[in-house]
Scaffold this motif. Structure first.
Motif, PDB file in Angstrom:
ATOM      1  N   ILE A 240       1.067  -1.668   0.545  1.00  0.00           N
ATOM      2  CA  ILE A 240       0.111   0.253   0.071  1.00  0.00           C
ATOM      3  C   ILE A 240       1.141   1.322   0.459  1.00  0.00           C
ATOM      4  O   ILE A 240       1.809   1.101   0.745  1.00  0.00           O
ATOM      5  CB  ILE A 240      -0.875   0.252   1.395  1.00  0.00           C
ATOM      6  CG1 ILE A 240      -2.000  -1.109   1.066  1.00  0.00           C
ATOM      7  CG2 ILE A 240      -1.399   0.912   1.215  1.00  0.00           C
ATOM      8  CD1 ILE A 240      -3.368  -0.647   1.780  1.00  0.00           C
ATOM      9  N   LEU A 254      -6.089   8.018   4.269  1.00  0.00           N
ATOM     10  CA  LEU A 254      -5.532   6.027   4.549  1.00  0.00           C
ATOM     11  C   LEU A 254      -4.170   6.613   5.584  1.00  0.00           C
ATOM     12  O   LEU A 254      -3.862   5.550   5.806  1.00  0.00           O
ATOM     13  CB  LEU A 254      -5.811   5.626   3.300  1.00  0.00           C
ATOM     14  CG  LEU A 254      -6.886   5.307   2.883  1.00  0.00           C
ATOM     15  CD1 LEU A 254      -6.265   4.294   1.462  1.00  0.00           C
ATOM     16  CD2 LEU A 254      -7.896   4.335   4.086  1.00  0.00           C
ATOM     17  N   LEU A 499     -13.825  -2.596  13.725  1.00  0.00           N
ATOM     18  CA  LEU A 499     -13.779  -1.819  12.115  1.00  0.00           C
ATOM     19  C   LEU A 499     -11.933  -2.564  12.023  1.00  0.00           C
ATOM     20  O   LEU A 499     -11.919  -3.217  11.595  1.00  0.00           O
ATOM     21  CB  LEU A 499     -13.724  -0.251  12.650  1.00  0.00           C
ATOM     22  CG  LEU A 499     -13.746  -0.175  11.625  1.00  0.00           C
ATOM     23  CD1 LEU A 499     -14.075  -0.468  10.144  1.00  0.00           C
ATOM     24  CD2 LEU A 499     -13.994   1.430  11.452  1.00  0.00           C
ATOM     25  N   GLN A 506      -8.399  -7.990   6.845  1.00  0.00           N
ATOM     26  CA  GLN A 506      -8.120  -7.792   5.523  1.00  0.00           C
ATOM     27  C   GLN A 506      -6.831  -7.887   4.924  1.00  0.00           C
ATOM     28  O   GLN A 506      -6.447  -8.384   3.739  1.00  0.00           O
ATOM     29  CB  GLN A 506      -8.768  -6.792   5.063  1.00  0.00           C
ATOM     30  CG  GLN A 506      -8.407  -5.743   3.696  1.00  0.00           C
ATOM     31  CD  GLN A 506      -9.584  -7.260   2.701  1.00  0.00           C
ATOM     32  OE1 GLN A 506     -10.303  -7.877   2.742  1.00  0.00           O
ATOM     33  NE2 GLN A 506      -8.930  -6.333   1.536  1.00  0.00           N
TER      34      GLN A 506
ATOM     35  N   LEU B 495      -5.498  -2.542  -3.692  1.00  0.00           N
ATOM     36  CA  LEU B 495      -5.439  -3.334  -2.368  1.00  0.00           C
ATOM     37  C   LEU B 495      -5.871  -1.975  -1.470  1.00  0.00           C
ATOM     38  O   LEU B 495      -7.243  -2.390  -0.469  1.00  0.00           O
ATOM     39  CB  LEU B 495      -3.972  -3.765  -1.980  1.00  0.00           C
ATOM     40  CG  LEU B 495      -3.839  -3.952  -0.768  1.00  0.00           C
ATOM     41  CD1 LEU B 495      -4.809  -5.067  -0.718  1.00  0.00           C
ATOM     42  CD2 LEU B 495      -2.509  -4.584  -0.275  1.00  0.00           C
ATOM     43  N   ALA B 496      -5.775  -0.656  -1.434  1.00  0.00           N
ATOM     44  CA  ALA B 496      -7.135   0.247  -0.608  1.00  0.00           C
ATOM     45  C   ALA B 496      -7.847   0.151  -0.592  1.00  0.00           C
ATOM     46  O   ALA B 496      -9.030   0.859   0.366  1.00  0.00           O
ATOM     47  CB  ALA B 496      -5.903   1.455  -0.747  1.00  0.00           C
ATOM     48  N   ASP B 498      -9.959  -2.170  -1.800  1.00  0.00           N
ATOM     49  CA  ASP B 498     -10.212  -3.435  -1.538  1.00  0.00           C
ATOM     50  C   ASP B 498     -10.355  -2.827   0.299  1.00  0.00           C
ATOM     51  O   ASP B 498     -11.734  -3.622   0.680  1.00  0.00           O
ATOM     52  CB  ASP B 498      -9.439  -4.164  -0.871  1.00  0.00           C
ATOM     53  CG  ASP B 498      -9.552  -5.435  -2.592  1.00  0.00           C
ATOM     54  OD1 ASP B 498     -10.519  -5.164  -3.455  1.00  0.00           O
ATOM     55  OD2 ASP B 498      -8.866  -5.862  -2.879  1.00  0.00           O
ATOM     56  N   LEU B 499      -9.356  -2.134   0.845  1.00  0.00           N
ATOM     57  CA  LEU B 499      -9.489  -2.085   2.358  1.00  0.00           C
ATOM     58  C   LEU B 499     -11.024  -1.802   2.953  1.00  0.00           C
ATOM     59  O   LEU B 499     -11.369  -1.637   3.460  1.00  0.00           O
ATOM     60  CB  LEU B 499      -8.641  -0.957   2.599  1.00  0.00           C
ATOM     61  CG  LEU B 499      -8.063  -0.939   4.065  1.00  0.00           C
ATOM     62  CD1 LEU B 499      -7.827  -2.761   4.961  1.00  0.00           C
ATOM     63  CD2 LEU B 499      -6.729  -0.350   4.492  1.00  0.00           C
ATOM     64  N   LEU B 500     -11.280  -0.185   1.798  1.00  0.00           N
ATOM     65  CA  LEU B 500     -12.270   0.762   2.392  1.00  0.00           C
ATOM     66  C   LEU B 500     -13.219   0.189   1.678  1.00  0.00           C
ATOM     67  O   LEU B 500     -14.461   0.012   2.897  1.00  0.00           O
ATOM     68  CB  LEU B 500     -12.542   1.825   1.257  1.00  0.00           C
ATOM     69  CG  LEU B 500     -12.280   2.651   0.967  1.00  0.00           C
ATOM     70  CD1 LEU B 500     -11.790   4.099   0.186  1.00  0.00           C
ATOM     71  CD2 LEU B 500     -11.988   3.464   2.543  1.00  0.00           C
ATOM     72  N   THR B 502     -14.031  -3.360   2.576  1.00  0.00           N
ATOM     73  CA  THR B 502     -13.916  -4.060   3.710  1.00  0.00           C
ATOM     74  C   THR B 502     -14.666  -3.590   4.715  1.00  0.00           C
ATOM     75  O   THR B 502     -15.370  -3.735   5.692  1.00  0.00           O
ATOM     76  CB  THR B 502     -12.908  -4.746   3.975  1.00  0.00           C
ATOM     77  OG1 THR B 502     -11.615  -5.554   2.941  1.00  0.00           O
ATOM     78  CG2 THR B 502     -12.805  -5.162   5.147  1.00  0.00           C
ATOM     79  N   VAL B 503     -14.108  -2.149   4.999  1.00  0.00           N
ATOM     80  CA  VAL B 503     -14.490  -1.127   6.115  1.00  0.00           C
ATOM     81  C   VAL B 503     -15.914  -0.634   5.953  1.00  0.00           C
ATOM     82  O   VAL B 503     -16.656  -1.140   6.827  1.00  0.00           O
ATOM     83  CB  VAL B 503     -14.044  -0.390   5.836  1.00  0.00           C
ATOM     84  CG1 VAL B 503     -14.035   1.012   6.678  1.00  0.00           C
ATOM     85  CG2 VAL B 503     -12.371  -0.355   6.645  1.00  0.00           C
TER      86      VAL B 503
END
Lengths: 520, 520
Positions: A240, A254, A499, A506, B495-496, B498-500, B502-503
């Motif tokens: 990332i 982020l 969270l 993840q 990837l970021a 994806d992270l969002l 997931t959140v």
């Protein structure tokens, strides 16, 4: 640090024995009057330290050696011991006693971001927990995961400056750079980071980012998290890289998810930070206030109305008496040290002096400023000397809004004093100020008793409860680690903890990154 | 806004018709020379606007009425139309044409945080998408989710000031407070927020937080995300309340996950913000620089070395010529407007003047400053006038490091000019400066052609590509919405993203919150 050689005698102290500072006689006398000193037995030599015997899995070792080179997978007891804990007082006591309940099975030293990714990949496949390790200066249990066996990723080889943008005043620094080396490299370009925490001599750039470190000059230069414009993180799911402009409205920031993530979401491998020209001038001076309340009022004025100082450090009555200017040499009141760095510091100092004088401050001239500068890194050495002398010394810290600060100060003092035997000294200071509030940093010196670690655990819990009840944050700049984990959960609430767990799952599906740290 | 009554004529304009500003004659002449004007047909009256006919589910309506009261579940076409889009130029053109492709089935107006939670609960159970709505001033499609049917949560009833801490200089404001009302309420306590975006007259506190808004005085007062010390968010999973001190090292800064989340992770219901005393003095003045490059150099000096101005606004050659001081009345070069607010502004202005003069700036005195102050909210009214006159006008913006700024300026200009017909005007200015870089704001005026929305889509895509290639961020203060979503994904990486996702799944398991906004 490679664990052997010239600094081998530093293993159970902050600094090496050659840097040891004896306690002033006045201090020894005062301690002897107040406390029941329990002289520490001679420290167990490093080669005799007891650690869990846990052979790393052969397949893992083979894979790691292939990934980073055989020379960079280290399994000697000395190296394992050095990477087993941070440097809190309980950590040092465990080291002196020579009994470590946890220690990495091996220490892996990747050369770069790609090798960090490779190590994470191997550890994910084999479900081996890993702890990222920079300077190892955590005082909150931040490098000791709670897994029964783990590996440590030492970032010491990621020690380069990758880029300097002199026009935009940014520099890209690798995570393993120790601060003094980062300072040298930046100085070649005429720049400074301005980040000077007490751990300056040993802590690393990546550690500052992972823990939201805050330096002694934060009032002028900003907290470390404010300096970071970009960062690169190696995670088990890949890379990332976030941040690409001085500011952005492109979604959630982020960077702020990884700053303060303490190695639980990934390994920060480099950061781009705002830098400033090496200051042309510096000027430090001292002021005296009748009381901590009066001093707080004055520093709040400076924080809210300016002019902006670079360093603002206000000691309470006890710290002023005991610690700030030599033991017992104060004539009462509270000492404020103010520092200015930049251009035309004397003009700024003059404007600030008018504000401080109007708040009934008495100027003490440059000498207290010089004193503080000379001794700014001394506290952890002094802790070694106190431990040597048979006293117990530890610190804790918080931050709160200005309106709550006096109550936080009082309640935390009372909680600590209530939990520890008579004669205990609680010193406090404000060292980081904001428009809306400030930090509060406590130093505790007490009789160690037969089990100082357990005694401190009780006192620290009482202090942490008091911080939470009075509306402070559980940590302003030390981080959460394992020590603050439960209070952290209360502070952010169950849904926010969920969270974080989700984010962790993840990025780290195998759950290998610093288990037990930060996220309950 | 309730959609009916006194401001009904504002529905397809930025301001009401009574506030309409005619174009100066010089502007009309210039436009007629440069562009092929296509006079807009008379706007379709609000009652005749075509919208998707979508009856809300009866069970949902019943539950919502029970939760917030029958009077606060609104289904009239006028109200639905008003909440259907933001106020970008394509939005206004759709409104003028009277054809909306999406519109909420109903507008729900909860009274407080608990009612917002109740609404989210009902919508989650019934899987009805919802769009939070404050001032409705989004220019990036931020209030129009891509679901085939949705409800809008209008936060207009959350319009109170909940607390003021005069010592710590913080105030807790509800999300639905329009900025002028927030200013009034704070003024009763002697404070100001200092947040003055161009949308000042209509935008709301919650919207600023949800989109990381940045005001015209950000150089002095800070971006909105920098003002927020605490926030409360209603999510389908419950309440998140984060922030409790001026600064903290307690884990990731979770405030930053919700700031900029654009209603996709929850509904921000209140924020605690840093406030400042209403400035005792203000002083604005103008400076002229030979070129944009020379002006950039000068504002960089001020941003990096100080003294810190409150407003710094540098127009490029074209904007200076066309827009800044009246149409075509410039003698070339670039106009810089500098504003100072606080105490002793004249001393600060004098110090800054020495810096600007040393950078070959020519002082223009206070008049250009007064002009700018007088017209600081005019641009969107001028856009209405341009549309009335048959031209197309729209804006876009970015930010970049100082070292990249000239290239971003050049490339974006070239991309826009390359995508639009001859005669197109591209104006630009820097209006938010940081030590490491600055924002760049572009205004585009062109011939509308037969399909101005499609024409603009092409030009905007070219500009966005150019921003990405030149290293800028896709948005400095407008937000992502639907318009920037694809570039946002590229900017932060897969990837970021994806992270969002997931959140979002964690907080919004039914996926009801602003689907299609921000998160691809």
């Amino acid at each position: 640090m490679n664990g052997e050689g010239e600094d081998a005698d530093r293993w159970n102290r902050w600094g090496s024995a050659s840097e040891a500072q004896p306690l002033p006689d006045s201090a020894s006398e005062l301690l002897a009057q107040l406390l029941e000193l329990t002289p520490t037995p001679p420290a167990v030599p490093l080669p005799e330290v007891a650690m869990p015997v846990a052979e790393p899995d052969g397949a893992v070792l083979t894979a790691l050696r292939a990934a980073v080179g055989t020379d960079h997978v280290l399994t000697s007891p000395a190296i394992r011991a050095r990477h087993a804990t941070g440097l809190s007082t309980p950590d040092l006591l465990r080291r002196r006693r020579g009994v470590l309940h946890r220690a990495p099975q091996a220490v892996v030293r990747p050369a770069d971001h790609a090798e960090v990714l490779a190590v994470l990949d191997i550890c994910s496949q084999h479900r081996v927990p890993v702890a990222p390790f920079g300077g190892g200066t955590s005082v909150v249990g931040g490098v000791t995961p709670t897994a029964t066996a783990h590996l440590t990723i030492d970032l010491g080889r990621l020690d380069r400056i990758l880029a300097v943008d002199a026009v935009s005043r940014t520099a890209t620094l690798q995570a393993g750079l120790p601060t003094p080396r980062a300072a040298e490299l930046l100085a070649e370009h005429g720049f400074t980071l301005g980040h000077v925490p007490q751990s300056y001599e040993y802590a690393t750039i990546g550690g500052f980012a992972a823990t939201r470190s805050c330096g002694q000059a934060s009032t002028g230069y900003g907290r470390f998290d404010e300096l970071v414009t970009e960062l690169t993180v190696a995670t088990p799911r890949g890379t990332i890289r976030v941040g690409r402009a001085p500011a952005s409205a492109a979604g959630p920031d982020l960077r702020q998810l990884f700053l303060g993530s303490e190695g639980t979401l990934g390994v920060i491998t480099d950061v781009t930070v705002r830098v400033r020209p090496i200051p042309a001038q510096t000027h430090y001076e001292g002021w005296r206030f009748e009381s901590f309340a009066a001093g707080l009022h004055a520093v709040r004025r400076l924080a809210q109305e300016g002019p902006r100082a670079t360093v603002l450090r206000l000691s309470d009555e006890v710290e002023t008496l005991i610690g700030a200017t030599g033991w017992g040499q104060s004539d009462g009141g509270c000492l404020l040290v103010v520092g200015y760095e930049g251009e035309q510091v004397h003009a700024t100092a003059e404007t600030a002096a008018a504000v401080l004088a109007a708040q009934d401050g008495q100027p003490l001239g440059a000498e207290p400023g010089r004193q503080w500068q000379r001794h700014r890194f001394d506290a952890p050495y002094l802790r070694d000397a106190l431990l040597d002398a048979g006293a117990f010394a530890e610190t804790l810290e918080t931050a709160a809004y200005w309106s709550r600060l006096p109550e936080v100060h009082e309640r935390v003092r009372a909680a600590i004093l209530g939990a520890l035997p008579e004669g205990t000294l609680v010193l406090a200071h404000v060292s980081h100020v904001y428009e809306t509030g400030a930090s509060l940093y406590f130093t505790v010196i007490c009789s160690p008793g037969s089990d100082p670690i357990d005694r401190w655990r009780t006192a620290k819990a009482a202090a942490s409860d008091a911080i939470a009840r009075a509306g402070g944050t559980i940590t302003h700049h030390h981080g959460v680690g394992t020590d603050h984990r439960d209070w952290y959960a209360t502070e952010i609430g169950e849904l926010a903890v969920d969270l974080l767990r989700t984010v962790k799952r993840q990025l780290d599906p195998a759950g290998i990154l610093n288990p037990g740290i930060l996220v309950p």
